[in-house]
Design a protein around this motif. Sequence first.
Motif, PDB file in Angstrom:
ATOM      1  N   ILE A   1      -0.682  20.967  67.560  1.00 16.95           N
ATOM      2  CA  ILE A   1      -0.457  20.209  69.041  1.00 16.95           C
ATOM      3  C   ILE A   1      -1.357  20.948  69.765  1.00 16.95           C
ATOM      4  O   ILE A   1      -1.787  21.997  69.878  1.00 16.95           O
ATOM      5  CB  ILE A   1       0.977  20.908  69.459  1.00 16.95           C
ATOM      6  N   THR A   2      -2.188  20.018  70.625  1.00 17.62           N
ATOM      7  CA  THR A   2      -3.054  20.340  71.461  1.00 17.62           C
ATOM      8  C   THR A   2      -2.896  19.615  72.847  1.00 17.62           C
ATOM      9  O   THR A   2      -1.958  18.651  73.070  1.00 17.62           O
ATOM     10  CB  THR A   2      -4.499  19.767  71.056  1.00 17.62           C
ATOM     11  N   ALA A   3      -3.646  20.140  73.870  1.00 20.11           N
ATOM     12  CA  ALA A   3      -3.551  19.564  75.050  1.00 20.11           C
ATOM     13  C   ALA A   3      -4.697  19.927  76.061  1.00 20.11           C
ATOM     14  O   ALA A   3      -5.596  20.767  75.215  1.00 20.11           O
ATOM     15  CB  ALA A   3      -2.162  20.317  75.725  1.00 20.11           C
TER      16      ALA A   3
ATOM     17  N   LEU B   1      -1.526  24.842  70.647  1.00 23.68           N
ATOM     18  CA  LEU B   1      -0.165  25.667  70.572  1.00 23.68           C
ATOM     19  C   LEU B   1      -0.030  26.650  69.405  1.00 23.68           C
ATOM     20  O   LEU B   1      -0.420  26.081  68.090  1.00 23.68           O
ATOM     21  CB  LEU B   1       1.037  24.674  70.644  1.00 23.68           C
ATOM     22  N   THR B   2       0.182  27.752  69.444  1.00 25.55           N
ATOM     23  CA  THR B   2       0.356  28.711  68.327  1.00 25.55           C
ATOM     24  C   THR B   2       1.713  28.888  67.837  1.00 25.55           C
ATOM     25  O   THR B   2       2.885  28.376  68.591  1.00 25.55           O
ATOM     26  CB  THR B   2      -0.201  30.090  68.894  1.00 25.55           C
ATOM     27  N   ALA B   3       1.814  29.216  66.770  1.00 25.12           N
ATOM     28  CA  ALA B   3       3.293  29.607  66.214  1.00 25.12           C
ATOM     29  C   ALA B   3       4.292  30.554  66.995  1.00 25.12           C
ATOM     30  O   ALA B   3       5.425  30.580  67.070  1.00 25.12           O
ATOM     31  CB  ALA B   3       3.175  30.176  64.712  1.00 25.12           C
ATOM     32  N   ASP B   4       3.688  31.204  68.065  1.00 22.57           N
ATOM     33  CA  ASP B   4       4.282  32.302  68.744  1.00 22.57           C
ATOM     34  C   ASP B   4       4.286  31.847  70.231  1.00 22.57           C
ATOM     35  O   ASP B   4       4.704  32.662  71.129  1.00 22.57           O
ATOM     36  CB  ASP B   4       3.863  33.729  68.700  1.00 22.57           C
TER      37      ASP B   4
ATOM     38  N   TRP C   1      -0.462  29.294  74.382  1.00 25.35           N
ATOM     39  CA  TRP C   1      -1.705  28.269  74.362  1.00 25.35           C
ATOM     40  C   TRP C   1      -2.911  29.141  73.963  1.00 25.35           C
ATOM     41  O   TRP C   1      -3.451  29.982  75.053  1.00 25.35           O
ATOM     42  CB  TRP C   1      -1.625  27.489  75.605  1.00 25.35           C
ATOM     43  N   SER C   2      -3.914  28.710  73.202  1.00 24.96           N
ATOM     44  CA  SER C   2      -4.947  29.443  72.764  1.00 24.96           C
ATOM     45  C   SER C   2      -6.073  28.294  72.733  1.00 24.96           C
ATOM     46  O   SER C   2      -6.288  27.422  72.525  1.00 24.96           O
ATOM     47  CB  SER C   2      -4.949  29.826  71.419  1.00 24.96           C
ATOM     48  N   ARG C   3      -7.191  28.889  73.008  1.00 26.44           N
ATOM     49  CA  ARG C   3      -8.551  28.143  73.127  1.00 26.44           C
ATOM     50  C   ARG C   3      -9.210  27.976  71.862  1.00 26.44           C
ATOM     51  O   ARG C   3     -10.239  27.340  71.713  1.00 26.44           O
ATOM     52  CB  ARG C   3      -9.314  28.620  74.292  1.00 26.44           C
TER      53      ARG C   3
ATOM     54  N   ARG D   1     -13.076  20.362  70.233  1.00 23.87           N
ATOM     55  CA  ARG D   1     -12.955  21.714  69.745  1.00 23.87           C
ATOM     56  C   ARG D   1     -14.481  22.361  70.009  1.00 23.87           C
ATOM     57  O   ARG D   1     -14.495  23.640  70.522  1.00 23.87           O
ATOM     58  CB  ARG D   1     -12.894  22.024  68.270  1.00 23.87           C
ATOM     59  N   THR D   2     -15.514  21.469  70.153  1.00 18.62           N
ATOM     60  CA  THR D   2     -16.952  22.091  70.442  1.00 18.62           C
ATOM     61  C   THR D   2     -17.142  21.874  71.687  1.00 18.62           C
ATOM     62  O   THR D   2     -18.317  22.547  72.408  1.00 18.62           O
ATOM     63  CB  THR D   2     -17.941  21.608  69.341  1.00 18.62           C
TER      64      THR D   2
END
Length: 100
Positions: free
Chosen positions: A10-12, A23-26, A29-31, A85-86
Amino acid sequence: MARAFTPKIITANALLEGDVVYLTADDRWSRQIAEAELLTDEAHAQMRLLGAEAQTGTVVGVYLADAKPGETGPEPTHFREEFRRTGPSNYFHGKQAEQA
């Protein structure tokens, strides 16, 4: 015949900064795409997507993106996600500078 479900992430975009986030499992929101939760079950992916879409004060443009398992975490399978991503390719800054 319906297509078989393939792994997704999942991305945003972060609402305030505009950065690409995953979106991480916990439920953070991570970059970093390597921290993204790789979803392999379609029903679970849809439930996680609904929860992510409800975070309107944090992110915009939430969607499921195709991914595959990699050595350090999920990796994109489509050039669009690799580009996101880049970061922009018009000049060397931001994510490109951090990877150098």
